[in-house]
Design a protein around this motif. Structure first.
Motif, short mmCIF file in Angstrom:
data_model
loop_
_atom_site.label_atom_id
_atom_site.label_comp_id
_atom_site.label_asym_id
_atom_site.label_seq_id
_atom_site.Cartn_x
_atom_site.Cartn_y
_atom_site.Cartn_z
N LYS A 24 38.09 55.07 44.91
CA LYS A 24 39.19 54.69 45.79
C LYS A 24 40.35 54.13 44.97
CE LYS A 24 40.38 51.62 49.55
NZ LYS A 24 40.04 50.36 50.17
N VAL A 25 41.53 54.75 45.10
CA VAL A 25 42.72 54.25 44.41
C VAL A 25 43.17 52.98 45.10
CG1 VAL A 25 45.11 54.74 43.79
CG2 VAL A 25 43.39 56.56 43.66
N ARG A 26 43.32 51.94 44.30
CA ARG A 26 43.73 50.64 44.83
C ARG A 26 45.22 50.43 44.56
NH1 ARG A 26 39.19 46.27 43.16
NH2 ARG A 26 40.78 44.96 44.13
N THR A 27 45.85 49.62 45.39
CA THR A 27 47.28 49.31 45.23
C THR A 27 47.55 47.82 45.20
OG1 THR A 27 47.65 49.46 47.61
CG2 THR A 27 48.01 51.48 46.33
N ASP A 28 46.50 47.01 45.29
CA ASP A 28 46.70 45.56 45.29
C ASP A 28 47.13 45.10 43.88
OD1 ASP A 28 44.05 46.46 44.80
OD2 ASP A 28 43.25 44.44 45.00
N LEU A 29 48.01 44.12 43.84
CA LEU A 29 48.61 43.66 42.59
C LEU A 29 47.91 42.45 41.98
CD1 LEU A 29 52.35 43.97 43.62
CD2 LEU A 29 51.03 45.54 42.18
N GLU A 30 47.36 41.59 42.80
CA GLU A 30 46.81 40.32 42.33
C GLU A 30 45.79 40.48 41.20
OE1 GLU A 30 44.08 37.06 41.98
OE2 GLU A 30 43.58 38.88 43.06
N PRO A 31 44.81 41.39 41.30
CA PRO A 31 43.85 41.52 40.19
C PRO A 31 44.53 41.93 38.87
CG PRO A 31 43.02 42.61 42.15
CD PRO A 31 44.45 42.25 42.43
N LEU A 32 45.57 42.74 38.97
CA LEU A 32 46.28 43.18 37.77
C LEU A 32 47.13 42.06 37.20
CD1 LEU A 32 47.46 46.71 38.94
CD2 LEU A 32 45.35 46.08 37.76
N GLU A 33 47.86 41.38 38.05
CA GLU A 33 48.74 40.30 37.57
C GLU A 33 47.95 39.15 36.97
OE1 GLU A 33 51.26 39.63 41.01
OE2 GLU A 33 52.77 40.98 40.19
N ARG A 34 46.73 38.92 37.46
CA ARG A 34 45.88 37.87 36.88
C ARG A 34 45.36 38.28 35.51
NH1 ARG A 34 41.32 35.76 40.28
NH2 ARG A 34 41.40 34.13 38.74
N ARG A 35 45.14 39.56 35.30
CA ARG A 35 44.61 40.03 34.02
C ARG A 35 45.71 40.37 33.01
NH1 ARG A 35 41.13 40.65 37.89
NH2 ARG A 35 38.91 40.56 37.48
N PHE A 36 46.83 40.81 33.49
CA PHE A 36 47.92 41.27 32.60
C PHE A 36 49.19 40.46 32.84
CE2 PHE A 36 45.63 45.40 33.81
CZ PHE A 36 44.66 45.25 32.83
N ALA A 37 49.06 39.14 32.89
CA ALA A 37 50.19 38.26 33.20
C ALA A 37 51.34 38.43 32.22
CB ALA A 37 49.72 36.81 33.22
N GLU A 38 51.04 38.80 30.99
CA GLU A 38 52.07 38.96 29.97
C GLU A 38 53.07 40.05 30.32
OE1 GLU A 38 48.81 38.99 29.52
OE2 GLU A 38 48.35 37.29 28.22
#
Length: 155
Positions: A24-38
Motif C-alpha cells: 500500500k502506497v502511503r502519503t502520510d508525512l509524519e513518519p518521514l519528517e520524524r526520520r528525515f528531519a534534516e
C-alpha cells in the motif's frame, strides 16, 4: 491427528504471501519528517514501508528489517541548498530497485544526484540508506533500511 495439527499451526505461522499493507502506497508525512528531519518540511510524499524477509517459509521469529522507500517534495530551493554545500560531492546517479507501486510518482524528467557523504550525514551511520535529489523538482527519492527517528525531531 497430532501431525495434522502441527502442520496446520506451521502453515498459519509461515506465510509465503506479502502482507497487503506492505504494497500500500502511503502519503502520510509524519513518519518521514520524524526520520528525515534534516530535509526540512515535506509534502507530496508517496512511500512504502515493507517488512523484509517475511515471504519465506523458513523465517524465524525475531527482529524484522523494514525498508522505507519513496519520494517526497522538499520546500522550494531546498535541494539546491543541499547540493550546493561545498563539502559534499554530489554526482549524477539514478535510483535502483524502484518498486513498481511507486513508478508513477517519480518525476519522469528527474536528473537525480547523490552523495555518499550526504547519505552518511542523513543516516548518522546507524542505518543504511541512499538519498537521491532532483534540483529541478525539489524532490527526494529515499531508499532506507530501518531508519531511526532523527535526534532533531525528538522532544
Amino acid at each position: 491427528m497430532l501431525a495434522l495439527g502441527v502442520v496446520t499451526v506451521l502453515a498459519a505461522c509461515t506465510s509465503t504471501a506479502k502482507s497487503t499493507d506492505d504494497a500500500k502506497v502511503r502519503t502520510d508525512l509524519e513518519p518521514l519528517e520524524r526520520r528525515f528531519a534534516e530535509l526540512g518540511p515535506l509534502s507530496g510524499a508517496h512511500w512504502l514501508g515493507t517488512a523484509l524477509g517475511t515471504d519465506s517459509r523458513v523465517s524465524v521469529p525475531g527482529p524484522t528489517d523494514v525498508r522505507m522507500v519513496g519520494t517526497a517534495q522538499l520546500r522550494a530551493g531546498a535541494v539546491a541548498a543541499i547540493t550546493g554545500a561545498p563539502q559534499r560531492s554530489f554526482q549524477p546517479e539514478k535510483p535502483v530497485q524502484l518498486p513498481e507501486e511507486l513508478a508513477e510518482f517519480v518525476p519522469k524528467s528527474a536528473r537525480w544526484v547523490r552523495s555518499d557523504s550526504f547519505d552518511r550525514d542523513m543516516t548518522g551511520g546507524t542505518y543504511s540508506g541512499a538519498f537521491y535529489l532532483d534540483p529541478g523538482t525539489d524532490t527526494v527519492y529515499f531508499d532506507t533500511i530501518n531508519p531511526g527517528i532523527s535526534a532533531s525531531s525528538e522532544p
